[in-house]
Design a protein around this motif. Structure first.
Motif, PDB file in Angstrom:
ATOM      1  N   LEU A 121      67.862  52.037  29.518  1.00  0.00           N
ATOM      2  CA  LEU A 121      67.225  51.160  27.857  1.00  0.00           C
ATOM      3  C   LEU A 121      65.671  50.977  27.139  1.00  0.00           C
ATOM      4  O   LEU A 121      65.546  50.421  28.366  1.00  0.00           O
ATOM      5  N   GLN A 122      65.520  51.074  26.629  1.00  0.00           N
ATOM      6  CA  GLN A 122      64.128  51.545  26.107  1.00  0.00           C
ATOM      7  C   GLN A 122      63.736  50.673  24.782  1.00  0.00           C
ATOM      8  O   GLN A 122      64.000  48.928  24.830  1.00  0.00           O
ATOM      9  N   CYS A 123      63.969  51.643  24.029  1.00  0.00           N
ATOM     10  CA  CYS A 123      63.752  51.190  22.678  1.00  0.00           C
ATOM     11  C   CYS A 123      65.192  50.747  22.412  1.00  0.00           C
ATOM     12  O   CYS A 123      65.314  49.120  21.348  1.00  0.00           O
ATOM     13  N   GLY A 124      66.177  50.561  22.935  1.00  0.00           N
ATOM     14  CA  GLY A 124      67.115  49.623  22.283  1.00  0.00           C
ATOM     15  C   GLY A 124      68.452  50.354  21.598  1.00  0.00           C
ATOM     16  O   GLY A 124      69.610  49.890  20.888  1.00  0.00           O
ATOM     17  N   PHE A 125      67.854  51.655  20.879  1.00  0.00           N
ATOM     18  CA  PHE A 125      68.955  51.941  19.463  1.00  0.00           C
ATOM     19  C   PHE A 125      70.497  52.288  19.831  1.00  0.00           C
ATOM     20  O   PHE A 125      70.705  52.541  19.169  1.00  0.00           O
ATOM     21  N   CYS A 128      64.416  58.324  24.625  1.00  0.00           N
ATOM     22  CA  CYS A 128      62.836  57.245  25.369  1.00  0.00           C
ATOM     23  C   CYS A 128      63.774  57.771  26.395  1.00  0.00           C
ATOM     24  O   CYS A 128      61.686  58.035  27.646  1.00  0.00           O
TER      25      CYS A 128
END
Lengths: 153, 748
Positions: free
Chosen positions: A97-101, A136
């Motif tokens: 995960l990066q931005c988590g959205f 992402c």
């Protein structure tokens, strides 16, 4: 109209307009904002939750359609003592995960995928998550995380 | 103790995102927003028209409607996003008598409940008086249909220049092409949103989904006529360059909050998002000439940028393309002509790479065309023209100065990792057998510019419990700042990373900041943290010395124990908690980097092309990306993966399409072919680290590198797969239809 759902083990009753989407019920009426809305065409999967144990896109269902049924959202996935679900742990270990959205929907979809196919191949993971979009990660570490959680190589 | 820097520390951000999700603008449950009204926009359904009338009477009577605003009601002056643009091309926050693209906001409706706004919007009747439409930038450049008649031109930025007629003198082989770097929907998973509330003290508190709170200040101050703003960026679900500063819609939200004296919220739909948040869009006319033994002598690229209806940062990006036009090649003569024109399409934003992918796409596609022309292997032509390894600054013919590079090593590394020779053999055997599935091998070598120089702020505060808080002017939206910055602060203080918090995106808590964009955060923000950490340790040493009644020079910091003591006598010492004491200890500093850094790399894409259907499958992707010193390879790899996927997407499937009348044909995620898991393989990454001398970390940017190399690598691979059939070029995205058509045309 009144809609009652069991979400993460707790009962929630709210008076809503008949046109209320399940995702709006979860976010606006119940106040669980982990489930996200990323599109308006049921394309992105950010709103994926479990309905009676099966992954569904909660933007494609009216709350009224599932009155009386049982839901699980990302907030209900970890154990009561806070221990991460193996899929959550795998996403963490593998930088999935990066931005988590997209993450809550992606994790819920992945858990459901492993319920159906416990030890998936990479191709099976990729096909199983086709309905969940991420901007992402390039999916690389998501696929890796799901494979790891499934004990696949 | 082994250094934590360079290790694969798992992100400290993750648990929250994995268990309850982030708190994005639309998730805010801040009490200041209780009872907030909701804003909904009525947007233009036509590309270019005079607004003959706007009838809001029925909408005003709809349930829950509190107020309705048009341009005249707002009293907000139209803004020019950069001073260099044509002054007659200012953008009003709501359309001022004329609409110039589908999706332009015309009316703002304020309602008690969110869903009421959508309902009321249906009752607004806009009478459009159509104007001629220009969608194609080449047509726009002819200035026959003008978007701003008072400007007398569609050129927003740059100028036309006569090309040098002697540029290709002495060349035995010259290739010439027109390349289309298509428009894309940026499509971060979180769309834009804003919430604004006038506070009792006269200030305005604004929450934005933005890549930097501070970068939104100036335009909001200008629009609101007040300096007293408190801007907060909570969690942001991706930006990719297009969430910089405040949008026209954000300005309307804040202005309506000011007029109403009440809290206002807004969140766009995905359709609104893709109609208004786009990037790329260049037509490039390229010419390359050289000798038949593979030496390139001259290169020209004439860039026509499609700025969309109002010049935003996208209108400036042809200049970034210009800066990086020669790429990694040592070409004696390079000529770049660059300008951007307005068209009746969405205003162009920055999109991951922002001008540099366009430069790489042009030179990398052209060099392969040149290689085909002279009948030489594309890798070999590159070898013969790469700038040799350099450790002193290298100045290119367009005046850009690269910091440090070893392009030949990057190319050889990637070719070896890909098994280039074996791939060529496999390709030859498939060609000889006339297989339906043909193999294509595409290469791209690249150099880009990151950070563009500038300053960044960091403050570190140690609390009385020995924990620390890092304040940064950069602004994460997926890049893992918390983890990387905590690692840097931990390294020299010994404060464990789990005891270091990060504060960002709040103009009250952080005095200045440049946000996150242009791959600047680690090199500027991280270097600021490093510099501030050193200052903090010195400050703490002084304090500990006083407390211990010792000479500061005699004190050492035991980073394993997080404790100062006199060298050689560890019994008496002071921990961080003791040094900080009740008042805490805080140090701030700004780090300045005089100019940009130049990450580089080389990519190889392997595709299978079905010669009967034109279907392309990307089967392998091998990448060398050198972004200097890696603080956390796990995060660096994640950035590369994401970049590669977006770059490959542009080559394979993504394109934002308008018809000739300016109607968008890809206005949601069902129609816009956002790349999914199934179109991509797992990627093969090869590490390479050449530290830059530009900052103390040795770090260059990695956020955009993948995108920059991947598009031409994949495009080159597709063309390569069918080159033996006579195909010399296929436009991106290389859809089955385009590939199939190219094969058919070549066989005629």
């Amino acid at each position: 109209m009144k809609v009652t759902l069991t979400i993460n083990g707790a009962r929630h009753s709210h008076d809503v307009e008949p046109r209320t989407l399940l995702v709006h019920f979860i976010r606006d009426n119940v106040g669980l904002t982990g489930t996200n809305i990323g599109c308006d065409t049921s394309s992105c999967g950010a709103c994926t939750v479990h309905l009676d144990g099966e992954a569904v896109k909660s933007c494609t269902i009216l709350a009224a359609q599932v009155d009386g049924r049982e839901l699980r959202t990302i907030e209900g996935l970890a154990a009561a003592d806070g221990t991460l679900h193996p899929m959550q742990q795998a996403f963490h270990e593998n930088h999935g995960l990066q931005c988590g959205f997209c993450t809550p929907g992606m994790v819920m979809a992945a858990v459901s995928l492993l319920d159906d196919v416990p030890h998936p191949t990479e191709r099976e993971v990729r096909e199983g998550l086709e309905g969940n979009l991420c901007r992402c990660t390039g999916y690389h570490n998501i696929v890796k995380a799901v494979m790891a959680a499934g004990g696949s190589k | 103790m082994p250094s934590i820097l360079g290790t694969r520390v798992k992100r400290v951000e993750d648990p929250r995102f994995l268990t309850v999700g982030g708190t994005y603008v639309d998730d805010l449950r801040d009490p200041r927003l209780d009872g907030a009204l909701w804003l909904t926009f009525v947007r233009s359904s036509v590309a270019h028209a005079r607004l003959a009338s706007i009838d809001t009477s029925s909408a005003a009577a709809a349930p829950g409607v509190v107020a309705i605003y048009t341009f005249a009601d707002l009293s907000v002056e139209p803004q020019l996003s950069m001073p260099a643009f044509n002054e007659a091309m200012k953008r009003p926050a709501l359309a001022d008598g004329v609409v110039r693209f589908v999706g332009e906001p015309i009316v703002a409706i304020l309602t008690e409940q969110r869903s009421q706004g959508e309902d009321a919007a249906e009752f607004v009747v806009v009478d459009y008086d159509p104007l001629p439409v220009v969608v194609d930038p080449v047509e726009a450049a002819a200035d026959e249909v003008l978007l701003f008649p008072e400007a007398g031109t569609n050129t927003a930025y740059g100028r036309v220049r006569e090309p040098d007629p002697t540029l290709f003198e002495g060349c035995d082989a010259v290739v010439h092409m027109t390349l289309y770097n298509r428009r894309l929907a940026v499509a971060p998973l979180e769309v834009k949103g804003c919430a604004a509330v006038p506070a009792e003290d006269g200030r305005m508190v604004v929450w934005l989904s933005s890549q930097g709170a501070h970068t939104a200040v100036a335009s909001l101050q200008a629009a609101l006529g007040t300096e007293d703003l408190h801007i907060i960026t909570p969690d942001v679900g991706g930006g990719f360059g297009a969430k910089n500063g405040a949008s026209a819609e954000d300005i309307v939200v804040c202005r309506v909050a000011q007029l109403q004296g009440r809290a206002i919220r807004w969140a766009e739909t995905r359709t609104e998002n893709v109609l208004t948040m786009q990037g790329r869009g260049q037509v490039q006319t390229v010419t390359m000439g050289g000798t038949r033994d593979g030496r390139i002598l001259a290169y020209r690229v004439d860039i026509l940028g499609d700025a969309g209806a109002y010049p935003m940062i996208g209108a400036f990006l042809p200049m970034a393309t210009r800066m990086m036009a020669p790429g990694v090649y040592d070409m004696p003569k390079v000529e770049v002509i660059a300008r951007s024109v307005v068209t009746n399409t969405a205003p162009q934003m920055a999109y991951r790479g922002a001008g540099r992918p366009e430069a790489t796409a042009a030179v990398e596609r052209t060099i392969e065309r040149f290689a085909a022309e002279i009948g030489m292997d594309a890798a070999e032509v590159r070898r013969r023209n790469l700038v040799p390894k350099f450790v002193e600054p290298h100045k290119t013919p367009v005046g850009t100065t690269y910091d440090i590079g070893d392009y030949p090593a990057a190319l050889e590394l990637v070719l070896e990792a890909a098994g280039y020779d074996a791939l060529r053999k496999e390709q030859a055997s498939r060609r000889a057998a006339g297989d339906r599935l043909q193999l294509g091998i595409g290469i791209a070598t690249y150099v880009e510019i990151t950070a563009f120089g500038g300053s960044e702020y960091a403050r570190i505060e140690v609390k009385d419990d020995g924990s620390a808080v890092v304040y940064t002017g950069t602004s994460p939206h997926g890049q893992g700042h918390h983890t990387s910055f905590a690692m840097i602060a931990s390294e020299r203080t010994g404060i464990p990373i789990e005891r270091i918090n990060l504060v960002w995106g709040d103009t009250d808590l952080v005095p200045t900041g440049g946000g996150t964009g242009g791959s600047r955060s680690l090199q500027l923000g991280g270097s600021a943290v490093l510099q501030t950490t050193d200052l903090l340790v010195e400050e703490a040493r002084q304090r500990a010395a006083q407390q211990l009644e010792a000479n500061p020079e005699d004190l050492v910091l035991d980073t394993e124990a997080g404790r100062f003591h006199v060298a050689g006598s560890p019994t008496a010492g002071r921990t961080w908690a003791e040094v900080a004491g009740n008042d805490g200890l805080a140090v701030a500093s700004d780090f300045t980097q005089p100019s940009g850094t130049f990450p580089f790399g080389a990519h190889v894409a392997v595709v299978e092309v079905d010669t009967e259907t034109g279907q392309v499958e990307l089967t392998r992707f091998i990448a060398v990306d050198d972004a200097g010193t890696m603080i956390n390879p796990l995060i660096v790899e994640g950035q590369r993966h994401g970049g590669i996927a977006q770059g490959a997407a542009q080559a394979l499937c993504e394109e934002f399409i308008y018809d000739a009348d300016g109607n968008p044909l890809t206005s949601n995620l069902a129609d816009f072919t956002f790349i999914s898991t199934c179109e991509l393989p797992s990627f093969e990454l090869v590490p390479m680290e050449t530290p830059t001398p530009m900052n103390p970390l040795g770090a260059k940017g990695i956020g955009e590198a993948g995108t920059i190399g991947a598009t031409p690598a994949v495009q080159n691979a597709v063309v390569d797969a069918v080159a033996h059939l006579g195909v010399r070029h296929i436009d991106i995205p290389c859809t089955p239809e385009r590939v199939w058509t190219a094969i058919q045309e070549a066989s005629k």
